[in-house]
Design a protein around this motif. Sequence first.
Motif, mmCIF file in Angstrom:
data_model
loop_
_atom_site.group_PDB
_atom_site.id
_atom_site.type_symbol
_atom_site.label_atom_id
_atom_site.label_comp_id
_atom_site.label_asym_id
_atom_site.label_seq_id
_atom_site.Cartn_x
_atom_site.Cartn_y
_atom_site.Cartn_z
ATOM 1 N N SER B 82 0.807 -1.215 0.000
ATOM 2 C CA SER B 82 0.000 0.000 0.000
ATOM 3 C C SER B 82 0.840 1.265 0.000
ATOM 4 C CB SER B 82 -0.945 0.003 1.209
ATOM 5 O OG SER B 82 -1.851 -1.066 1.130
ATOM 6 N N TYR B 83 1.899 1.254 -0.772
ATOM 7 C CA TYR B 83 2.688 2.478 -0.930
ATOM 8 C C TYR B 83 1.779 3.608 -1.415
ATOM 9 C CZ TYR B 83 5.761 5.896 -3.122
ATOM 10 O OH TYR B 83 6.359 7.069 -3.511
ATOM 11 N N THR B 84 1.928 4.741 -0.810
ATOM 12 C CA THR B 84 1.143 5.994 -1.006
ATOM 13 C C THR B 84 -0.017 6.109 -0.019
ATOM 14 O OG1 THR B 84 -0.321 5.223 -2.790
ATOM 15 C CG2 THR B 84 1.730 6.364 -3.452
ATOM 16 N N LEU B 85 -0.338 5.012 0.671
ATOM 17 C CA LEU B 85 -1.354 5.108 1.727
ATOM 18 C C LEU B 85 -0.950 6.184 2.730
ATOM 19 C CD1 LEU B 85 -3.911 3.909 3.072
ATOM 20 C CD2 LEU B 85 -2.420 2.391 4.355
ATOM 21 N N GLU B 86 0.354 6.284 2.992
ATOM 22 C CA GLU B 86 0.863 7.223 3.997
ATOM 23 C C GLU B 86 0.620 8.682 3.621
ATOM 24 O OE1 GLU B 86 2.577 5.191 1.995
ATOM 25 O OE2 GLU B 86 4.689 5.741 1.832
ATOM 26 N N TYR B 87 0.282 8.942 2.359
ATOM 27 C CA TYR B 87 0.037 10.334 1.958
ATOM 28 C C TYR B 87 -1.439 10.716 2.048
ATOM 29 C CZ TYR B 87 4.679 9.498 0.245
ATOM 30 O OH TYR B 87 5.999 9.145 0.180
ATOM 31 N N THR B 88 -2.280 9.772 2.438
ATOM 32 C CA THR B 88 -3.713 10.073 2.542
ATOM 33 C C THR B 88 -4.010 10.695 3.912
ATOM 34 O OG1 THR B 88 -4.285 7.910 3.467
ATOM 35 C CG2 THR B 88 -4.265 8.104 1.064
ATOM 36 N N ASN B 89 -5.226 11.166 4.056
ATOM 37 C CA ASN B 89 -5.699 11.667 5.351
ATOM 38 C C ASN B 89 -4.816 12.765 5.942
ATOM 39 O OD1 ASN B 89 -8.077 9.817 6.182
ATOM 40 N ND2 ASN B 89 -6.539 8.390 5.395
ATOM 41 N N GLY B 90 -4.240 13.561 5.064
ATOM 42 C CA GLY B 90 -3.431 14.670 5.548
ATOM 43 C C GLY B 90 -2.065 14.257 6.048
ATOM 44 N N GLY B 91 -1.676 12.988 5.773
ATOM 45 C CA GLY B 91 -0.347 12.535 6.181
ATOM 46 C C GLY B 91 -0.402 11.563 7.341
ATOM 47 N N LEU B 92 0.000 10.334 7.083
ATOM 48 C CA LEU B 92 0.021 9.309 8.135
ATOM 49 C C LEU B 92 1.456 9.037 8.544
ATOM 50 C CD1 LEU B 92 -2.524 6.872 6.456
ATOM 51 C CD2 LEU B 92 -2.995 8.541 8.265
ATOM 52 N N ILE B 93 1.631 8.371 9.666
ATOM 53 C CA ILE B 93 2.969 7.997 10.136
ATOM 54 C C ILE B 93 3.143 6.499 9.933
ATOM 55 C CG2 ILE B 93 4.468 7.800 12.154
ATOM 56 C CD1 ILE B 93 4.212 10.657 11.286
ATOM 57 N N SER B 94 4.258 6.135 9.324
ATOM 58 C CA SER B 94 4.488 4.726 8.983
ATOM 59 C C SER B 94 5.561 4.077 9.843
ATOM 60 C CB SER B 94 4.854 4.610 7.500
ATOM 61 O OG SER B 94 6.098 5.238 7.264
ATOM 62 N N PHE B 95 5.818 4.648 11.014
ATOM 63 C CA PHE B 95 6.770 3.982 11.921
ATOM 64 C C PHE B 95 6.164 3.904 13.324
ATOM 65 C CE2 PHE B 95 7.935 8.427 11.277
ATOM 66 C CZ PHE B 95 8.140 8.929 12.550
ATOM 67 N N ALA B 96 6.837 3.236 14.212
ATOM 68 C CA ALA B 96 6.246 2.874 15.500
ATOM 69 C C ALA B 96 6.017 4.069 16.421
ATOM 70 C CB ALA B 96 7.134 1.845 16.191
ATOM 71 N N GLY B 97 5.115 3.868 17.396
ATOM 72 C CA GLY B 97 4.817 4.904 18.376
ATOM 73 C C GLY B 97 3.350 5.287 18.439
ATOM 74 N N GLY B 98 2.548 4.719 17.547
ATOM 75 C CA GLY B 98 1.099 4.940 17.577
ATOM 76 C C GLY B 98 0.405 3.630 17.869
ATOM 77 N N ILE B 99 -0.356 3.583 18.954
ATOM 78 C CA ILE B 99 -0.941 2.322 19.427
ATOM 79 C C ILE B 99 -2.451 2.486 19.594
ATOM 80 C CG2 ILE B 99 -0.986 0.661 21.345
ATOM 81 C CD1 ILE B 99 1.703 0.501 20.231
ATOM 82 N N VAL B 100 -3.194 1.517 19.088
ATOM 83 C CA VAL B 100 -4.648 1.523 19.236
ATOM 84 C C VAL B 100 -5.011 1.241 20.691
ATOM 85 C CG1 VAL B 100 -6.812 0.492 18.465
ATOM 86 C CG2 VAL B 100 -4.887 0.680 16.872
ATOM 87 N N LEU B 101 -5.965 1.997 21.222
ATOM 88 C CA LEU B 101 -6.481 1.758 22.578
ATOM 89 C C LEU B 101 -7.808 1.013 22.455
ATOM 90 C CD1 LEU B 101 -5.774 5.312 24.051
ATOM 91 C CD2 LEU B 101 -4.398 3.236 24.353
ATOM 92 N N ARG B 102 -7.958 -0.050 23.230
ATOM 93 C CA ARG B 102 -9.157 -0.887 23.111
ATOM 94 C C ARG B 102 -9.823 -1.070 24.472
ATOM 95 N NH1 ARG B 102 -9.257 -2.949 18.063
ATOM 96 N NH2 ARG B 102 -7.301 -2.957 16.918
ATOM 97 N N ASP B 103 -11.131 -1.290 24.460
ATOM 98 C CA ASP B 103 -11.822 -1.577 25.715
ATOM 99 C C ASP B 103 -11.710 -3.081 26.011
ATOM 100 O OD1 ASP B 103 -13.698 -2.908 24.148
ATOM 101 O OD2 ASP B 103 -15.202 -1.339 24.306
ATOM 102 N N ALA B 104 -12.341 -3.495 27.101
ATOM 103 C CA ALA B 104 -12.216 -4.887 27.534
ATOM 104 C C ALA B 104 -12.731 -5.875 26.485
ATOM 105 C CB ALA B 104 -12.974 -5.085 28.850
ATOM 106 N N ASP B 105 -13.632 -5.405 25.615
ATOM 107 C CA ASP B 105 -14.169 -6.269 24.564
ATOM 108 C C ASP B 105 -13.345 -6.216 23.281
ATOM 109 O OD1 ASP B 105 -16.303 -6.999 26.216
ATOM 110 O OD2 ASP B 105 -17.465 -5.231 25.614
ATOM 111 N N GLY B 106 -12.269 -5.426 23.321
ATOM 112 C CA GLY B 106 -11.413 -5.362 22.143
ATOM 113 C C GLY B 106 -11.802 -4.293 21.138
ATOM 114 N N HIS B 107 -12.824 -3.505 21.468
ATOM 115 C CA HIS B 107 -13.234 -2.449 20.534
ATOM 116 C C HIS B 107 -12.323 -1.237 20.652
ATOM 117 C CE1 HIS B 107 -17.250 -4.545 21.089
ATOM 118 N NE2 HIS B 107 -16.934 -4.728 19.821
#
Lengths: 134, 134, 134, 134
Positions: B82-107
């Motif tokens: 998915s090269y170029t995905l990183e240029y969508t949405n005003g600029g994404l970050i493609s390296f570590a340091g961003g982590i999804v937060l989830r509730d007890a049910d995994g949402h």
Amino acid sequence: MSITTDQAAVVIAAGKSAATAQSLPPMNIAVVDDAAHLVAFTRMDGALLGTIDVAQKKARTAALFQLDSAVLGTIAQPGAASYTLEYTNGGLISFAGGIVLRDADGHCIGAVGVSGGTVDQDELVAKSAATALD
Amino acid sequence: MSITTDQAAVVIAAGKSAATAQSLPPMNIAVVDDAAHLVAFTRMDGALLGTIDVAQKKARTAALFQLDSAVLGTIAQPGAASYTLEYTNGGLISFAGGIVLRDADGHCIGAVGVSGGTVDQDELVAKSAATALD
Amino acid sequence: MSITTDQAAVVIAAGKSAATAQSLPPMNIAVVDDAAHLVAFTRMDGALLGTIDVAQKKARTAALFQLDSAVLGTIAQPGAASYTLEYTNGGLISFAGGIVLRDADGHCIGAVGVSGGTVDQDELVAKSAATALD
Amino acid sequence: MSITTDQAAVVIAAGKSAATAQSLPPMNIAVVDDAAHLVAFTRMDGALLGTIDVAQKKARTAALFQLDSAVLGTIAQPGAASYTLEYTNGGLISFAGGIVLRDADGHCIGAVGVSGGTVDQDELVAKSAATALD
């Protein structure tokens, strides 16, 4: 000198307390340093999404000109002395809620911006937040 | 369900503690909700100014794709699926340091983004921050 | 000649049906006209927020170059013939999921872009959507 | 709670019907969710290209502030209480045609934005579209 992380936390806590104590709508509170870069930000549960950007722009406006946003608003208006100033710097805010933060010597160390209620409510919270540093 | 103001404060406090306890460079820690809107942000004294935006974009990247930024980084690279995905949405970050937060049910309830040190240090702090919600 | 509102609705309905019939992840489906302006868009419940922009950029890419995004992706890559092309026009997508829509004479009347699953899933849905106009 | 894909389709269909029944100019109709992300969009054949973005910004404005764009327009004007508010959030719309969508309990679930005719015509279509959810 610029505001510290700890001072910014004090400012935000004071703003939140003021909003809660007076049963105001949930607020966004942003603190920037003396170079107008973000130091801390909090959105209270339920604050309107559109006010996230407004709070940050208020703080930014006050720090960039070392002028409370309400004061800038009197000159940055169609027909006023500095009309079009409000279009510079990526967009300034010309109404109340952005307050300059100063040290004991009166030097600007940053600014706080508040948005989420009416302009008067925002200004009240911003002033309460700013006073916490005294 | 989205992360609350109080939960975001817990996440940021945990991130700061982790950075301090391990003598890492000062960090920026950003928390966004499940729609990628900013909930809370803190810059530790001395954190590099250029990393303020990086921390926020890492959190935003993780929330928008419900994918840790390090995972997105494996596919959004020259030559990868998915090269170029990183240029969508005003600029994404493609390296570590961003982590999804989830509730007890995994949402997904939001995401945390950390920037200020090396990529490994950022990821370590982000994971410590995210774990605080467990 | 450009795609009509009714034709765009047919394309989107076909895309949704294909995604549902094959139990694919929820998709965003965007249709643009032959000038790359948006005609219609649908986000299926639960589609990742980050893929809203991707779907639109895929459709836009295909219409602007009258070339499916997967084909553009073979030339708009570091080291490939037209590296940096992908940075033009506000950002193009260089992977599959954007398909040119043509009339019976083979003339481009617009494009469809799909995003929400893997690249292969997106391409499958986009092709099903495009075929609905035959 | 956020508006669903099916609800958004009902809103758009109602808007199109209203425009057609009253022989109004072709309209763009955009529906966003409660976090202001696009859910669905339709451009009726012949709608002015410049109004594609206007319709989306109207919907976005209403959702971000949980306020119809016509109401925001009364305060975000030169000389009014919140002049410059309209320049935040990437640009807001300060005239009619953006309507908040609410569930039976009155909670915001998204917004609809309409553009293509006069402001009065846009507002009429937006209201017809919004009413379809009742």
